[in-house]
Scaffold this motif. Structure first.
Motif, PDB file in Angstrom:
ATOM      1  N   GLY A 145      39.221  21.258  46.207  1.00 36.80           N
ATOM      2  CA  GLY A 145      40.279  22.198  45.887  1.00 36.80           C
ATOM      3  C   GLY A 145      41.518  21.488  45.388  1.00 36.80           C
TER       4      GLY A 145
ATOM      5  N   GLY B 260      45.721  29.926  54.433  1.00 36.19           N
ATOM      6  CA  GLY B 260      44.355  30.030  53.913  1.00 36.19           C
ATOM      7  C   GLY B 260      43.677  28.676  53.821  1.00 36.19           C
ATOM      8  N   HIS B 261      44.437  27.660  53.400  1.00 40.23           N
ATOM      9  CA  HIS B 261      43.890  26.299  53.340  1.00 40.23           C
ATOM     10  C   HIS B 261      43.507  25.818  54.739  1.00 40.23           C
ATOM     11  CE1 HIS B 261      46.386  25.719  49.453  1.00 40.23           C
ATOM     12  NE2 HIS B 261      45.131  25.933  49.121  1.00 40.23           N
TER      13      HIS B 261
ATOM     14  N   ILE C 290      40.269  27.686  56.002  1.00 38.45           N
ATOM     15  CA  ILE C 290      38.994  27.303  55.381  1.00 38.45           C
ATOM     16  C   ILE C 290      38.613  25.872  55.760  1.00 38.45           C
ATOM     17  CG2 ILE C 290      39.759  26.474  53.113  1.00 38.45           C
ATOM     18  CD1 ILE C 290      37.342  28.270  52.030  1.00 38.45           C
TER      19      ILE C 290
ATOM     20  N   GLY D  15      35.185  28.411  48.863  1.00 40.81           N
ATOM     21  CA  GLY D  15      35.623  29.777  49.125  1.00 40.81           C
ATOM     22  C   GLY D  15      34.715  30.764  48.413  1.00 40.81           C
ATOM     23  N   ASP D  16      34.618  31.973  48.972  1.00 39.27           N
ATOM     24  CA  ASP D  16      33.696  32.953  48.386  1.00 39.27           C
ATOM     25  C   ASP D  16      34.149  33.490  47.028  1.00 39.27           C
ATOM     26  OD1 ASP D  16      35.736  34.643  49.238  1.00 39.27           O
ATOM     27  OD2 ASP D  16      34.457  35.860  50.539  1.00 39.27           O
ATOM     28  N   ASP D  17      35.340  33.111  46.580  1.00 36.57           N
ATOM     29  CA  ASP D  17      35.737  33.451  45.212  1.00 36.57           C
ATOM     30  C   ASP D  17      34.902  32.647  44.197  1.00 36.57           C
ATOM     31  OD1 ASP D  17      37.163  31.256  46.328  1.00 36.57           O
ATOM     32  OD2 ASP D  17      38.665  31.351  44.733  1.00 36.57           O
TER      33      ASP D  17
ATOM     34  N   TYR E  30      29.391  29.485  51.142  1.00 36.71           N
ATOM     35  CA  TYR E  30      30.628  30.087  50.636  1.00 36.71           C
ATOM     36  C   TYR E  30      31.297  30.816  51.800  1.00 36.71           C
ATOM     37  CZ  TYR E  30      28.336  29.230  46.173  1.00 36.71           C
ATOM     38  OH  TYR E  30      27.698  28.635  45.107  1.00 36.71           O
TER      39      TYR E  30
ATOM     40  N   ARG F 298      37.543  33.891  51.914  1.00 39.36           N
ATOM     41  CA  ARG F 298      38.939  33.458  51.781  1.00 39.36           C
ATOM     42  C   ARG F 298      39.812  34.310  52.695  1.00 39.36           C
ATOM     43  NH1 ARG F 298      40.948  31.087  46.715  1.00 39.36           N
ATOM     44  NH2 ARG F 298      42.769  32.324  47.194  1.00 39.36           N
ATOM     45  N   THR F 299      40.972  33.775  53.035  1.00 40.19           N
ATOM     46  CA  THR F 299      41.943  34.545  53.807  1.00 40.19           C
ATOM     47  C   THR F 299      42.510  35.622  52.880  1.00 40.19           C
ATOM     48  OG1 THR F 299      42.481  32.581  55.098  1.00 40.19           O
ATOM     49  CG2 THR F 299      44.070  34.404  55.162  1.00 40.19           C
TER      50      THR F 299
ATOM     51  N   SER G 278      47.153  33.161  48.433  1.00 40.90           N
ATOM     52  CA  SER G 278      46.713  32.149  47.477  1.00 40.90           C
ATOM     53  C   SER G 278      47.933  31.332  47.098  1.00 40.90           C
ATOM     54  CB  SER G 278      46.113  32.802  46.227  1.00 40.90           C
ATOM     55  OG  SER G 278      47.129  33.419  45.460  1.00 40.90           O
TER      56      SER G 278
END
Length: 142
Positions: A7, A15-16, A19, A92-94, A110, A113-114, A118
């Protein structure tokens, strides 16, 4: 089990942390590839707020991160996974489905994400909440 993830990690946020913590729970060692400044410019069309050295330092400071390296090319992901002998790739699932090609050399997971967070949203909040000079002068004169 060795876990690897990648990333930009510009403007670190909750969020970081979440994950990376969830990735670490999947193995005994967490390795993080931090996108270089040049790669970030190529991917996102903008320079990061923090330099690659600063971002690597910040990510390494997160609890549970054992190793950090500079990711200089998206085309080298397979080599990075093999070089670091990763058993699991976490993203992340994105990115859902975008890294399935590596399932021949490691497990690909995956993680969700929170929601509503972002780096881009953090930057926008900072920009919109920044006081302009005239407002600052009004506050100082009260």
């Amino acid at each position: 089990m060795r876990v690897i993830t990648f990333g930009t990690f510009d403007m670190p946020h909750i969020g970081h942390v979440k994950i990376l913590n969830r990735a670490r729970e999947l193995g005994e060692r967490l390795i993080v590839g931090v996108s270089s400044d040049a790669l970030n410019l190529l991917k996102k069309g903008r320079k990061p707020i923090y330099s690659q050295q600063e971002r690597m330092f910040l990510v390494h400071a997160f609890k549970g991160v054992d190793e950090v390296f500079l990711e200089e090319s998206l085309e080298l992901k397979r080599e990075y996974i093999l070089q670091h002998q990763a058993d699991i790739l976490v993203m992340g699932d994105d990115w859902q489905g975008k890294f399935d090609e590596f399932s021949d050399i490691c497990q690909v997971i995956y993680l969700p994400r929170t929601p509503s967070i972002s780096t881009t949203s953090v930057i926008e909040v900072v920009k919109t909440n920044r006081l302009d000079e005239s407002t600052l002068n009004l506050l100082e004169n009260k």
